[in-house]
Design a protein around this motif. Structure first.
Motif, PDB file in Angstrom:
ATOM      1  N   GLY A  65      40.093  39.733  47.101  1.00 38.97           N
ATOM      2  CA  GLY A  65      39.651  41.130  47.081  1.00 38.97           C
ATOM      3  C   GLY A  65      40.797  42.092  47.347  1.00 38.97           C
ATOM      4  O   GLY A  65      40.884  43.156  46.723  1.00 38.97           O
ATOM      5  N   PHE A  66      41.683  41.717  48.274  1.00 36.69           N
ATOM      6  CA  PHE A  66      42.839  42.568  48.556  1.00 36.69           C
ATOM      7  C   PHE A  66      43.755  42.677  47.348  1.00 36.69           C
ATOM      8  O   PHE A  66      44.192  43.779  46.979  1.00 36.69           O
ATOM      9  N   VAL A  67      44.054  41.549  46.702  1.00 38.83           N
ATOM     10  CA  VAL A  67      44.949  41.559  45.544  1.00 38.83           C
ATOM     11  C   VAL A  67      44.311  42.325  44.384  1.00 38.83           C
ATOM     12  O   VAL A  67      44.983  43.083  43.676  1.00 38.83           O
ATOM     13  N   LEU A  68      43.000  42.144  44.187  1.00 33.50           N
ATOM     14  CA  LEU A  68      42.294  42.873  43.131  1.00 33.50           C
ATOM     15  C   LEU A  68      42.326  44.372  43.396  1.00 33.50           C
ATOM     16  O   LEU A  68      42.613  45.177  42.497  1.00 33.50           O
ATOM     17  N   GLY A  73      44.388  49.725  42.316  1.00 37.44           N
ATOM     18  CA  GLY A  73      45.018  50.919  42.883  1.00 37.44           C
ATOM     19  C   GLY A  73      46.334  51.258  42.202  1.00 37.44           C
ATOM     20  O   GLY A  73      46.614  52.431  41.918  1.00 37.44           O
ATOM     21  N   LEU A  74      47.147  50.254  41.951  1.00 38.23           N
ATOM     22  CA  LEU A  74      48.416  50.505  41.264  1.00 38.23           C
ATOM     23  C   LEU A  74      48.194  51.034  39.846  1.00 38.23           C
ATOM     24  O   LEU A  74      48.865  51.974  39.409  1.00 38.23           O
ATOM     25  N   THR A  75      47.244  50.438  39.146  1.00 37.11           N
ATOM     26  CA  THR A  75      46.989  50.859  37.768  1.00 37.11           C
ATOM     27  C   THR A  75      46.437  52.281  37.708  1.00 37.11           C
ATOM     28  O   THR A  75      46.900  53.111  36.915  1.00 37.11           O
ATOM     29  N   VAL A  76      45.456  52.571  38.542  1.00 36.95           N
ATOM     30  CA  VAL A  76      44.859  53.912  38.534  1.00 36.95           C
ATOM     31  C   VAL A  76      45.862  54.945  39.053  1.00 36.95           C
ATOM     32  O   VAL A  76      45.928  56.071  38.534  1.00 36.95           O
ATOM     33  N   GLY A  77      46.643  54.569  40.059  1.00 34.16           N
ATOM     34  CA  GLY A  77      47.664  55.496  40.570  1.00 34.16           C
ATOM     35  C   GLY A  77      48.694  55.844  39.514  1.00 34.16           C
ATOM     36  O   GLY A  77      49.088  57.010  39.371  1.00 34.16           O
ATOM     37  N   ASP A  78      49.130  54.852  38.748  1.00 34.91           N
ATOM     38  CA  ASP A  78      50.096  55.126  37.693  1.00 34.91           C
ATOM     39  C   ASP A  78      49.469  55.965  36.582  1.00 34.91           C
ATOM     40  O   ASP A  78      50.124  56.836  36.001  1.00 34.91           O
ATOM     41  N   ALA A  96      52.578  45.946  37.041  1.00 35.93           N
ATOM     42  CA  ALA A  96      52.395  45.235  38.315  1.00 35.93           C
ATOM     43  C   ALA A  96      50.917  45.182  38.688  1.00 35.93           C
ATOM     44  O   ALA A  96      50.419  44.163  39.192  1.00 35.93           O
ATOM     45  N   GLY A  97      50.194  46.271  38.434  1.00 35.70           N
ATOM     46  CA  GLY A  97      48.760  46.300  38.717  1.00 35.70           C
ATOM     47  C   GLY A  97      47.979  45.322  37.861  1.00 35.70           C
ATOM     48  O   GLY A  97      47.097  44.616  38.345  1.00 35.70           O
ATOM     49  N   ILE A  98      48.315  45.266  36.575  1.00 30.09           N
ATOM     50  CA  ILE A  98      47.644  44.319  35.678  1.00 30.09           C
ATOM     51  C   ILE A  98      47.973  42.882  36.094  1.00 30.09           C
ATOM     52  O   ILE A  98      47.099  42.008  36.074  1.00 30.09           O
ATOM     53  N   GLY A  99      49.199  42.659  36.510  1.00 32.53           N
ATOM     54  CA  GLY A  99      49.576  41.332  36.996  1.00 32.53           C
ATOM     55  C   GLY A  99      48.808  40.948  38.258  1.00 32.53           C
ATOM     56  O   GLY A  99      48.366  39.808  38.410  1.00 32.53           O
ATOM     57  N   ALA A 100      48.646  41.902  39.168  1.00 28.70           N
ATOM     58  CA  ALA A 100      47.898  41.628  40.399  1.00 28.70           C
ATOM     59  C   ALA A 100      46.431  41.341  40.095  1.00 28.70           C
ATOM     60  O   ALA A 100      45.821  40.465  40.711  1.00 28.70           O
ATOM     61  N   ILE A 101      45.847  42.066  39.148  1.00 25.08           N
ATOM     62  CA  ILE A 101      44.465  41.803  38.747  1.00 25.08           C
ATOM     63  C   ILE A 101      44.349  40.406  38.149  1.00 25.08           C
ATOM     64  O   ILE A 101      43.407  39.661  38.444  1.00 25.08           O
ATOM     65  N   ALA A 102      45.323  40.023  37.318  1.00 26.84           N
ATOM     66  CA  ALA A 102      45.309  38.687  36.706  1.00 26.84           C
ATOM     67  C   ALA A 102      45.463  37.593  37.762  1.00 26.84           C
ATOM     68  O   ALA A 102      44.837  36.531  37.660  1.00 26.84           O
ATOM     69  N   ILE A 107      42.220  33.322  42.272  1.00 24.90           N
ATOM     70  CA  ILE A 107      41.993  33.271  43.717  1.00 24.90           C
ATOM     71  C   ILE A 107      40.505  33.402  44.012  1.00 24.90           C
ATOM     72  O   ILE A 107      39.956  32.670  44.832  1.00 24.90           O
ATOM     73  N   LEU A 108      39.839  34.331  43.340  1.00 28.67           N
ATOM     74  CA  LEU A 108      38.420  34.564  43.586  1.00 28.67           C
ATOM     75  C   LEU A 108      37.510  33.518  42.949  1.00 28.67           C
ATOM     76  O   LEU A 108      36.354  33.383  43.354  1.00 28.67           O
TER      77      LEU A 108
END
Length: 154
Positions: A65-68, A73-78, A96-102, A107-108
């Motif tokens: 959940g934290f990584v998602l 957050g990174l994607t929307v912020g950018d 980086a945001g798309i990578g974190a979502i992937a 993990i989930l």
């Protein structure tokens, strides 16, 4: 010593009258009544393997959940920076945001299976409210240089 005996008896009677847990759509139920995740954790503490599996599932849920959230957050912020300023939009933050979502997806993915395994392990020990010591329960008196006492094995 009295406190230890009273706590032991309370734990013993609580464990004897425990019910089987069901898991449906991410919620825990005992006899059709929903219980919280905290109550489930306390019930699963009577079995080491089920408690370990449940803790692993909750750890995966928290980390995933934290990584998602970080990725979103990174994607929307950018995106917001790109909309409200003259900077080029798909920058490194979006990637980086798309990578974190992937990364959060694998993990989930295993948490539901671990929760189901924990519930199944708990229910296996609590079938017919026997707690698994129906045939191997013994009480004996013991003595040593410190005094006399009762020994309960199950």
């Amino acid at each position: 010593m009295k406190k230890v005996i009273v706590l032991g008896l309370l734990f013993f009677t609580t464990a004897i009258f425990s019910q089987q847990i069901t898991y449906k759509k991410g919620k825990f139920y005992i006899k059709g009544e929903q219980i919280s995740s905290r109550e489930t954790r306390e019930l699963l503490a009577t079995n080491v393997k089920s408690a370990t599996l449940f803790k692993q599932a909750k750890s995966k849920e928290g980390l995933g959940g934290f990584v998602l959230g970080l990725g979103i957050g990174l994607t929307v912020g950018d995106l917001a920076i790109g909309l409200f300023s003259d900077k080029k939009y798909p920058s490194g933050l979006t990637y980086a945001g798309i990578g974190a979502i992937a990364v959060s997806i694998p993990i989930l993915s295993g948490r539901k299976k671990r929760i189901e395994e924990a519930i199944m392990e708990y229910n296996k020990d609590h079938q017919n409210n026997t707690l698994g010591f129906k045939n191997s329960f013994s009480v004996s008196a013991i003595g040593n240089q410190n005094g006399l006492g009762l020994q309960i094995k199950f």
